[in-house]
Design an enzyme around this catalytic site. Sequence first.
Site, short mmCIF file in Angstrom:
data_model
loop_
_atom_site.label_atom_id
_atom_site.label_comp_id
_atom_site.label_asym_id
_atom_site.label_seq_id
_atom_site.Cartn_x
_atom_site.Cartn_y
_atom_site.Cartn_z
N LYS A 1 0.84 -1.20 0.00
CA LYS A 1 0.00 0.00 0.00
C LYS A 1 0.87 1.24 0.00
O LYS A 1 1.47 1.60 1.01
CB LYS A 1 -0.90 0.04 1.24
CG LYS A 1 -1.97 1.14 1.10
CD LYS A 1 -2.61 1.55 2.42
CE LYS A 1 -2.04 2.83 2.98
NZ LYS A 1 -2.11 4.03 2.11
N GLY B 1 7.38 5.66 7.62
CA GLY B 1 6.46 6.78 7.73
C GLY B 1 6.63 7.49 9.07
O GLY B 1 7.71 7.45 9.66
N SER B 2 5.54 8.08 9.52
CA SER B 2 5.65 8.93 10.71
C SER B 2 5.79 8.09 11.98
O SER B 2 5.40 6.93 12.04
CB SER B 2 4.42 9.81 10.82
OG SER B 2 3.31 9.03 11.23
N GLY C 1 3.81 4.74 13.16
CA GLY C 1 4.70 3.62 13.50
C GLY C 1 4.38 3.04 14.87
O GLY C 1 4.35 1.83 15.05
N GLU D 1 10.50 2.14 10.02
CA GLU D 1 11.45 3.24 9.82
C GLU D 1 10.66 4.52 9.97
O GLU D 1 9.73 4.76 9.20
CB GLU D 1 12.09 3.17 8.43
CG GLU D 1 13.10 2.05 8.27
CD GLU D 1 14.27 2.16 9.23
OE1 GLU D 1 14.53 3.26 9.75
OE2 GLU D 1 14.90 1.12 9.48
N CYS E 1 13.75 11.53 6.04
CA CYS E 1 13.91 11.20 7.46
C CYS E 1 15.38 11.27 7.85
O CYS E 1 15.71 11.36 9.03
CB CYS E 1 13.32 9.85 7.78
SG CYS E 1 14.02 8.54 6.80
N GLN F 1 1.72 19.91 4.76
CA GLN F 1 3.16 19.98 5.07
C GLN F 1 3.65 21.43 5.02
O GLN F 1 4.46 21.87 5.84
CB GLN F 1 3.96 19.10 4.12
CG GLN F 1 5.44 19.01 4.41
CD GLN F 1 5.76 18.41 5.78
OE1 GLN F 1 5.28 17.35 6.13
NE2 GLN F 1 6.57 19.11 6.56
N GLU G 1 10.90 16.76 14.75
CA GLU G 1 11.06 16.57 13.31
C GLU G 1 10.07 17.47 12.57
O GLU G 1 8.87 17.42 12.83
CB GLU G 1 10.80 15.11 12.93
CG GLU G 1 11.00 14.91 11.43
CD GLU G 1 10.92 13.46 10.99
OE1 GLU G 1 9.91 12.82 11.27
OE2 GLU G 1 11.88 12.99 10.35
#
Length: 479
Positions: A173, A226-227, A231, A248, A282, A329, A381
């Site tokens: 996905k 992803g975020s 996660g 990750e 990242c 964003q 972040e």
Amino acid sequence: MKTSFVDGAFVAPDSQADLLDNRNPSAPTEIVDRFARADAALAEKAIQAAAKASLTWRRSSPQVRATILDRIGTEILARRQELAEVLAREEGKIVREALGEVDRAGHSFKFYAQEALRANGEKFDSVREGVGVDVFTQPVGVIGIISPWNFPIAIPAWKIAPALAFGNTVVFKPAELVPSSAWALAEIISRSGLPAGVFNMLIGPGRTVGDAILRSPQVDAITFTGSESTGRQIAQLAAQRMIRVQLEMGGKNPLVVLDDADLDVAVEVALNGSFYSTGQRCTASSRVIVTAGIHDAFVERLAARTKALRVGDALSGDTDIGPVVDPSQLKQNLSYVEAGLEEGATLVCGGQHLENDKGAYHFSPALFTNVRSHMRIYREEIFGPVLAILKVADYEEALAAAEDTPFGLSAGIVTTSLKYAEDFKRRSSAGMVMVNLPTAGVDYHVPFGGNRGSSLGPREQGTYARQFFTRVKTTYQLA
Ligand code: UN1
């Protein structure tokens, strides 16, 4: 209208389907592609197909897997310009960088084509006389792959290629912001000779399609990039189901610049690590920790270089920094600039929405000085081109500052001292450490990953990927 790929075919477009418009962030009125969104029922169908295909694919010849993966890699590389333009159009990464990303994707498939053939396994004498022990690896089964928007083809490639190489089947996905690169990849895979059901791709929302993948008892492992917040939710679900997970997530990667650094190298490394790919990596270095002796000269040179960066359309050859991926964003970047100012940091340049007649999400790279380590721009972040510069007295203080973070993905140092370079490589708790190189921009044939809040589970990429994508079996036999 484009659709998902399930059980060996692109599904027929359904007039009732929920539609997804993929927009170009350099010109948001332009629709790159239109998709019919998958729903939970289609996800279930894909998972069943993957589970069924797994029964035979797990026993397929390594040569068959190698040949297919190599074919996919060859086509990706042959069509690099076209694929890079699709990527640039949907994500906003400039074409030069997109070409690098497409190459990385192609090479990943070719690397894992060879890995499929790499013999593995060990023979031992048992501690019991007359008994032999064999240790070898086997496929895990059905792998759920959930990928982010910031590397629309490379991250899918470095998850799909090892999954298939080691005999697993896939339900993939992609992020809804970047379905076109994923679709192009699926289209290439669809003609590669894979049996039906081995690879499935679902274009749809996380809350239905992602959720179906995460909760299905037929899915044996999840790999996610992803975020951090998503996660964490995935980790909790995986723990409840007791399945394997590879995550990750975020980073707040430090770049240390010491007094003895080559100033030109320091400025280029900071510029690349902090601002290239619009800071949407990242692995970006969104905080630079600079010792006092070089601080002012470094800031002056970096500010001049930053102001000269050309922010513009991702498809134009003159652009250095493409648009931010989407309005949310952009809003996040602007709100961090606001937060930095409120907390008392000095905005040296940038930090603005550069409006144009196409409505592009252009944002000028921002440079903050007079930063304190408690500030949000230094700790959190941002995922945009916003750089916080912290001034410190010496190497030890710089190392302590670099380590003061809940993340641990990558870290960098710019120095001409072998002593400090070696010391930093050993004492940094990041998963990847760069000396005189940007914190972002990594190779495809060596492990990728971090520690603490950045990553969970075995490393991605290179030969280490086998750890996640296979299970170890130990057999005993009386001679
Ligand atoms: C790189 O810096 O070359 O999502 C790769 C990300 C990372 C990939 C970074 N997983 O930004």
